[in-house]
Design an enzyme around this catalytic site. Structure first.
Site, mmCIF file in Angstrom:
data_model
loop_
_atom_site.group_PDB
_atom_site.id
_atom_site.type_symbol
_atom_site.label_atom_id
_atom_site.label_comp_id
_atom_site.label_asym_id
_atom_site.label_seq_id
_atom_site.Cartn_x
_atom_site.Cartn_y
_atom_site.Cartn_z
ATOM 1 C CD GLU A 1 -1.305 -2.247 2.251
ATOM 2 O OE1 GLU A 1 -2.114 -2.852 2.978
ATOM 3 O OE2 GLU A 1 -0.083 -2.506 2.225
ATOM 4 C CB CYS B 1 -0.677 -2.985 8.919
ATOM 5 S SG CYS B 1 0.392 -1.703 8.219
ATOM 6 C CB CYS C 1 -1.058 0.291 5.101
ATOM 7 S SG CYS C 1 0.626 -0.314 4.786
#
Length: 153
Positions: free
Chosen positions: A53, A81, A84
């Site tokens: 990402e 996560c 990101c």
């Protein structure tokens, strides 16, 4: 129906697996066109920022000449996560679509809902679009790693 954009992200995830990286891929779409993509490369670059990402966001920003991606959508094979998802908030991403949940590291599963936090200046849509292939590429990668005796991710 499978998202063509997730299928493109899956191609990048498979490239990551072939490079012995955790198989996650991401693409950024603007006006129904993929303008950028990224795949995990933390091991190759020895950088904690080497998430699919993050790399896709950086490439999209360069492609359009702005860090503001407010008319762009991110498609990623694995639930982002917290880092990101926060980067998506900072980049003003319009929507995030992911194909596999990450119960131990995914921002949504862990309760980090920066995309909908009313205290923040930018909110965006996050959509879970289950795609078995996104889960399978990860399961196969880690099964192969365990077969080699590796315990690190």
């Amino acid at each position: 129906m499978k998202s063509n954009y997730l299928l493109e992200a899956l191609k990048l995830a498979r490239e990551a697996a072939a490079a012995d990286e955790v198989p996650v891929g991401a693409v950024i779409v603007q006006d129904s066109k993929i303008i950028a993509g990224g795949r995990n490369n933390r091991e190759e670059m020895q950088s904690v920022l080497g998430h699919a990402e993050m790399l896709a966001i950086e490439a999209a920003s360069k492609a359009i000449g702005s860090w503001r991606l407010n008319d762009c959508d991110l498609y990623v094979t694995l639930e982002p996560c917290p880092m990101c998802l926060s980067a998506c908030q900072q980049a003003r991403i319009r929507k995030v679509v992911y194909g596999a949940k990450d119960e131990k590291g995914g921002a949504i599963c862990l309760g980090y809902h920066v995309h909908s936090d009313q205290r923040l200046n930018h909110r965006f849509e996050v959509v879970y679009e289950p795609m078995e292939e996104c889960s399978m590429v990860l399961k196969e990668f880690f099964a192969k790693k365990r077969g080699k005796g590796s315990t690190s991710a």
